[in-house]
Design a protein around this motif. Structure first.
Motif, PDB file in Angstrom:
ATOM      1  N   ALA A 169      55.618  50.605  71.120  1.00 26.96           N
ATOM      2  CA  ALA A 169      54.213  50.497  70.896  1.00 26.96           C
ATOM      3  C   ALA A 169      53.475  51.654  70.978  1.00 26.96           C
ATOM      4  O   ALA A 169      53.677  52.416  71.942  1.00 26.96           O
ATOM      5  CB  ALA A 169      53.372  49.556  71.795  1.00 26.96           C
ATOM      6  N   GLN A 226      50.749  53.685  72.383  1.00 26.34           N
ATOM      7  CA  GLN A 226      50.152  53.416  73.723  1.00 26.34           C
ATOM      8  C   GLN A 226      49.561  54.679  74.320  1.00 26.34           C
ATOM      9  O   GLN A 226      50.217  55.966  74.120  1.00 26.34           O
ATOM     10  CB  GLN A 226      50.770  52.486  74.220  1.00 26.34           C
ATOM     11  N   SER A 227      48.799  54.524  75.383  1.00 26.29           N
ATOM     12  CA  SER A 227      48.455  55.658  76.048  1.00 26.29           C
ATOM     13  C   SER A 227      48.931  56.105  77.150  1.00 26.29           C
ATOM     14  O   SER A 227      49.144  57.135  77.773  1.00 26.29           O
ATOM     15  CB  SER A 227      46.762  55.465  76.511  1.00 26.29           C
ATOM     16  N   ASN A 228      49.945  55.089  77.797  1.00 29.06           N
ATOM     17  CA  ASN A 228      50.901  55.409  78.741  1.00 29.06           C
ATOM     18  C   ASN A 228      52.227  55.053  78.129  1.00 29.06           C
ATOM     19  O   ASN A 228      52.608  55.308  77.163  1.00 29.06           O
ATOM     20  CB  ASN A 228      50.415  54.280  79.759  1.00 29.06           C
ATOM     21  N   ILE A 278      57.307  43.739  82.027  1.00 33.91           N
ATOM     22  CA  ILE A 278      56.996  45.016  80.918  1.00 33.91           C
ATOM     23  C   ILE A 278      56.386  45.739  82.246  1.00 33.91           C
ATOM     24  O   ILE A 278      55.363  45.319  83.176  1.00 33.91           O
ATOM     25  CB  ILE A 278      56.028  44.732  79.951  1.00 33.91           C
ATOM     26  N   LYS A 312      54.075  49.033  83.053  1.00 27.09           N
ATOM     27  CA  LYS A 312      53.258  50.068  82.605  1.00 27.09           C
ATOM     28  C   LYS A 312      53.293  51.449  83.524  1.00 27.09           C
ATOM     29  O   LYS A 312      52.918  51.101  84.692  1.00 27.09           O
ATOM     30  CB  LYS A 312      51.783  49.670  82.201  1.00 27.09           C
ATOM     31  N   PRO A 334      48.802  38.367  81.139  1.00 28.83           N
ATOM     32  CA  PRO A 334      49.979  38.131  81.725  1.00 28.83           C
ATOM     33  C   PRO A 334      50.021  38.133  83.401  1.00 28.83           C
ATOM     34  O   PRO A 334      49.297  39.015  83.919  1.00 28.83           O
ATOM     35  CB  PRO A 334      50.790  39.421  81.124  1.00 28.83           C
ATOM     36  N   PHE A 377      56.203  39.789  80.797  1.00 30.78           N
ATOM     37  CA  PHE A 377      56.535  40.108  79.178  1.00 30.78           C
ATOM     38  C   PHE A 377      56.228  39.009  78.437  1.00 30.78           C
ATOM     39  O   PHE A 377      56.891  38.104  78.660  1.00 30.78           O
ATOM     40  CB  PHE A 377      57.830  41.026  79.173  1.00 30.78           C
ATOM     41  N   LEU A 378      55.412  39.217  77.581  1.00 30.77           N
ATOM     42  CA  LEU A 378      55.261  38.230  76.693  1.00 30.77           C
ATOM     43  C   LEU A 378      56.154  37.995  75.564  1.00 30.77           C
ATOM     44  O   LEU A 378      55.841  38.989  74.389  1.00 30.77           O
ATOM     45  CB  LEU A 378      53.490  38.251  76.150  1.00 30.77           C
ATOM     46  N   GLY A 416      44.797  45.484  69.138  1.00 32.97           N
ATOM     47  CA  GLY A 416      45.929  46.185  69.795  1.00 32.97           C
ATOM     48  C   GLY A 416      45.996  45.461  71.177  1.00 32.97           C
ATOM     49  O   GLY A 416      47.143  45.645  71.882  1.00 32.97           O
ATOM     50  N   MET A 456      47.330  39.802  72.452  1.00 34.30           N
ATOM     51  CA  MET A 456      48.665  39.247  71.803  1.00 34.30           C
ATOM     52  C   MET A 456      48.650  37.836  71.477  1.00 34.30           C
ATOM     53  O   MET A 456      48.177  36.892  72.335  1.00 34.30           O
ATOM     54  CB  MET A 456      49.726  39.429  72.750  1.00 34.30           C
ATOM     55  N   LEU A 509      45.252  42.148  77.084  1.00 34.29           N
ATOM     56  CA  LEU A 509      45.855  43.229  77.729  1.00 34.29           C
ATOM     57  C   LEU A 509      44.977  44.286  77.994  1.00 34.29           C
ATOM     58  O   LEU A 509      44.183  44.633  77.247  1.00 34.29           O
ATOM     59  CB  LEU A 509      46.966  43.795  76.710  1.00 34.29           C
ATOM     60  N   ASP A 510      45.590  45.124  78.932  1.00 40.62           N
ATOM     61  CA  ASP A 510      45.028  46.450  79.139  1.00 40.62           C
ATOM     62  C   ASP A 510      43.518  46.475  79.459  1.00 40.62           C
ATOM     63  O   ASP A 510      42.550  46.990  78.797  1.00 40.62           O
ATOM     64  CB  ASP A 510      45.176  47.386  78.070  1.00 40.62           C
ATOM     65  N   GLU A 514      42.044  48.634  81.317  1.00 42.70           N
ATOM     66  CA  GLU A 514      41.821  50.123  81.985  1.00 42.70           C
ATOM     67  C   GLU A 514      40.653  50.574  81.374  1.00 42.70           C
ATOM     68  O   GLU A 514      40.012  51.703  81.828  1.00 42.70           O
ATOM     69  CB  GLU A 514      43.298  50.943  81.448  1.00 42.70           C
TER      70      GLU A 514
END
Ligand SMILES: Nc1ncnc2c1ncn2[C@@H]1O[C@H](COP(=O)(O)OP(=O)(O)O)[C@@H](O)[C@H]1O
Ligand SMILES: O=P(O)(O)O[C@H]1O[C@H](CO)[C@@H](O[C@H]2O[C@H](CO)[C@@H](O)[C@H](O)[C@H]2O)[C@H](O)[C@H]1O
Length: 472
Positions: free
Chosen positions: A141, A143-145, A155, A157, A185, A215-216, A339, A342, A351-352, A354
């Protein structure tokens, strides 16, 4: 293992870092790289060291983490992580060991055991049991990380640019997992850098290094689903005289948008329960408007294409600043877009948490108005509807008008459905707060202009085109 801390290694990294998607300092010269911490995780075959790099660019000192692997003769399967030949050797390769299942499995093993290795503290979430027998594969994907996917189970990160203190993604996911929230998640484990983790650190707060989540397996990200729907709508031929209505397209997305709105309201409710709601002083709105004006001024300096819209944007911020009242603020997602959600077989998962990568750690964890997230998602519907338009530049003026109209009708339908779902599930009604939503949308579009100019210049037209509409 050869020393990993010498000048030849940092010189090599200085050439490699700017080519990484996750490197946040692109376009600015690297003045100095030093190795803040180096922790051996495996002595040989392959040797694996965890590094925290302190990267100085002008006034900015950022820290990045790297799992550094070293092999004599790099196997083909590890080429995607290749950093380069260790200077002074003819066959000792350095590589990004996130791409190496033998290296990433070490992370699982330490998390399962809750070990401390030098300044690295590994944790298994209470009540969870991590299966350590799984191979990791780096996710594909955008992504920033960097995320490593272990079988169908987890998953992980790896946060690349480290922010001081606990990362809000861990903090929020852990709090919501503990509340039993069905829309995030589950957290299985995490890794932290202990405070005062070594020389070169600008603070003594430590940092979150990694987050291991469920993990989805059945999930598809909202962006993919949305653009499939847009493509379907763009390709659909309409019988002459028919009203253009995206509801008739096979890939209509509106009921998903409505459910996503409801899931967002549920997450906001849980965030309020986990972190509280704080009544703000009457100056809170004008302070937020001031932040928007400052970002606009900086963005106009960085991206001159924004300047023609600045006057109208400022007027919307002024209108927002003039609102009376003391709104309840709370923790929110902070960088909410398609994005970041999900669709799984049991519903939408967010998600995410941050926050926006360019914001300071304090800003990312600050309370805000929940409609800021709503506005973020509304921008995302605009992106999904409009980013394909540039591909159609060879089309006739009439064709371009038709596509523009289709983009508009798709965005309108899905925006309304999302807002309807959000309000019906107990969220603050966006329709009754249009001045707030508009200001947050414009603020997000200004952020996006800067984000795209820095990271994806070929996408810059997307927020700029929206601004042309939004600032009408
Ligand atoms: N729990 C998960 N299960 C399956 N895929 C995930 C999960 N978390 C993230 N992803 C995928 O990875 C992508 C990037 O995740 P994200 O947390 O947004 O990373 P980043 O902060 O690095 O941008 C998501 O868009 C999604 O496609
Ligand atoms: O997912 P991240 O936390 O890395 O967020 C950053 O990157 C996003 C793009 O990957 C960016 O989102 C913008 O582009 C999306 C389409 O790719 C669109 O759906 C969003 O609405 C738009 O803001 C995000 O702004 C940035 O912080």
């Amino acid at each position: 293992m050869e020393p990993v801390t010498g000048q030849p290694v940092t010189d090599l990294l200085a050439g490699w870092l700017p080519r990484q998607r996750w490197f946040a300092g692109k376009g600015r010269e690297i003045d100095e790289i030093s190795i803040a911490t180096a922790t051996e995780l495996r002595p040989s075959d392959p040797a694996v060291h965890h590094l925290v790099l302190a990267v100085r660019q002008g006034e900015t000192l950022d820290r990045y983490q790297l799992l550094l692997g070293m092999w004599d003769g790099l196997p083909e399967r590890l080429r995607p992580g290749e950093i380069g030949l260790l200077p002074g050797t003819s066959r000792t390769w350095l590589y990004d060991a996130a791409h190496d299942p033998q290296a990433t499995r070490i992370l699982l093993e330490h998390m399962a055991q809750g070990t401390v290795v030098g300044p690295l503290e590994f944790h298994q979430a209470p009540g969870m049991e991590i299966d350590t027998g799984l191979d990791g594969v780096v996710g594909t994907a955008e992504q920033s990380n960097t995320s490593v996917i272990f079988g169908d189970s987890y998953i992980c990160k790896l946060f690349r640019r480290l922010s001081p203190g606990v990362n809000p993604d861990l903090e929020v996911n852990l709090a919501l997992t503990n509340l039993g929230c069905a829309h995030v998640p589950a957290v299985y484990g995490w890794v932290e850098l202990e405070p005062s983790g070594g020389p070169g650190l600008a603070d003594d707060e430590g940092a979150t290094l990694a987050l291991l989540s469920e993990f989805l397996r059945t999930g598809t990200d909202g962006w993919q689903l949305a653009i499939t729907s847009v493509r379907d709508w763009f390709a659909r031929s309409l019988p002459p005289g028919t009203e253009p209505d995206p509801a008739i397209a096979g890939g209509d997305f509106a009921s998903e948008s409505e459910r996503l709105g409801a899931a967002t309201a549920a997450v906001h409710r849980d965030l309020a329960a986990a972190f509280g709601v704080t009544a703000q002083p009457v100056t809170a709105i004008s302070a937020a408007a001031e932040g928007m004006r400052e970002q606009l001024a900086e963005a106009c300096r960085d991206v001159p294409e924004l300047v023609p819209y600045a006057k109208a944007i400022r007027a919307a911020f002024d209108e927002f600043a003039g609102l009376a009242g003391s709104p309840p603020f709370q923790r929110i997602h902070g960088d909410f877009h398609l994005g970041q959600a999900m669709r799984t077989d049991s519903g939408w998962v967010l998600l995410d948490f941050e926050g926006e990568p360019a914001r300071s750690p304090g800003e990312r964890r600050a309370v805000s108005h929940p409609l800021r997230d709503v506005a973020g998602m509304l921008r995302s519907f605009e992106y999904a509807a409009r980013f394909l338009l540039a591909d159609e530049e060879g089309t006739s003026a009439e064709g371009a008008r038709e596509l523009e109209m289709r983009a508009h009708t798709w965005a309108k339908r899905n925006r309304s459905a999302f807002c309807r779902g959000y309000a019906a599930a107990g969220g603050v009604d966006p329709a009754a707060n249009s001045i707030i939503v508009r200001a947050f949308e414009l603020d997000k579009a200004v952020y996006e202009v800067r984000y795209e100019a820095r990271n994806r210049p070929s996408w810059l037209h997307v927020p700029l085109r929206s601004l042309a509409h939004l600032s009408d």
